[in-house]
Design a protein around this motif. Structure first.
Motif, short mmCIF file in Angstrom:
data_model
loop_
_atom_site.label_atom_id
_atom_site.label_comp_id
_atom_site.label_asym_id
_atom_site.label_seq_id
_atom_site.Cartn_x
_atom_site.Cartn_y
_atom_site.Cartn_z
N ALA A 111 0.83 -1.21 0.00
CA ALA A 111 0.00 0.00 0.00
C ALA A 111 0.86 1.26 0.00
N ALA A 112 1.97 1.23 0.73
CA ALA A 112 2.84 2.42 0.83
C ALA A 112 3.55 2.73 -0.48
N SER B 77 2.12 2.74 -3.42
CA SER B 77 1.22 3.36 -4.39
C SER B 77 1.50 4.87 -4.46
N TRP C 286 -0.49 7.42 -4.47
CA TRP C 286 -1.29 8.20 -3.53
C TRP C 286 -0.72 8.12 -2.12
N ALA C 287 -0.30 6.92 -1.74
CA ALA C 287 0.25 6.75 -0.39
C ALA C 287 1.58 7.49 -0.25
N LEU D 135 2.12 10.41 2.40
CA LEU D 135 3.17 10.33 3.41
C LEU D 135 4.13 11.51 3.33
#
Length: 194
Positions: free
Chosen positions: A154-155, A157, A159-160, A164
């Motif tokens: 997920a990190a 992607s 967007w992530a 962040l």
């Protein structure tokens, strides 16, 4: 001796300074804590990004073939080694042409000229892989945790990563933003005699 004005309002003077001190005390540990957490997280991200330059990498398992020790979405720390150094019992990742790499345990090894033939088997699989792998280099797993793969996926992607970055930037800005403190005294008003 107490005067009439002190008796009229004995709590007023101490109570006015109590709340700001408590707020200052809370703020005095909050900013360093936030900066420390963001800093540690940043060091972890940089460390994972630099690992491949040193021959190490973090591997995410996509399947359950290494269960129960490493179920799907486990994170493994691995190093690049010559295939001749792989030993029976090691968990290695082998690159397969035109397919995803396989991460299984070494069952047997045999030297084949400049390459090494490795027979691999997943811990949850009933039999070894259908064909041996002739390879010169492998990635050997040195440790891991049975969780964290979904977070890493997920990190990665866009967007992530963007979220962040913005969050970390705002936290650092907040931590370094000048605090509004008590106003400085004017030197002229502080001198005796005006």
């Amino acid at each position: 001796m107490l005067t009439g004005s002190a008796l009229a309002d004995p709590v007023a003077a101490p109570a006015t300074g109590l709340r700001p001190r408590r707020r200052r005390r809370r703020a005095s540990w909050l900013k360093p804590a936030v900066v420390t957490v963001v800093g540690v997280f940043g060091l972890l991200v940089v460390g994972v990004a630099v690992l491949p330059l040193t021959g190490w990498q973090v591997v995410r398992l996509a399947t359950g073939s290494m269960s129960p020790g490493f179920p799907p979405d486990s994170l493994l720390l691995a190093e690049q080694i010559p295939a001749a150094q792989a030993r029976v019992g090691d968990i290695v990742m082998v690159q397969r042409p035109g397919s995803l790499p396989v991460t299984h345990r070494v069952v047997s090894t045999a030297a084949r000229g400049t390459a090494t033939e490795l027979v691999l088997k997943g811990d949850a699989n009933p039999a070894p892989d259908p064909a041996p792998y002739d390879v010169a280099r492998v990635t050997r797993v040195v440790g891991g945790v049975p969780w964290g793969g979904q977070v890493v996926t997920a990190a990665r992607s866009p967007w992530a990563l963007g979220g962040l970055t913005v969050t970390a930037s705002l936290l650092v800005l907040w931590a370094w933003w000048p605090r509004g403190g008590e106003p400085e005294m004017n030197p002229r008003s502080a001198s005796p005699g005006g």
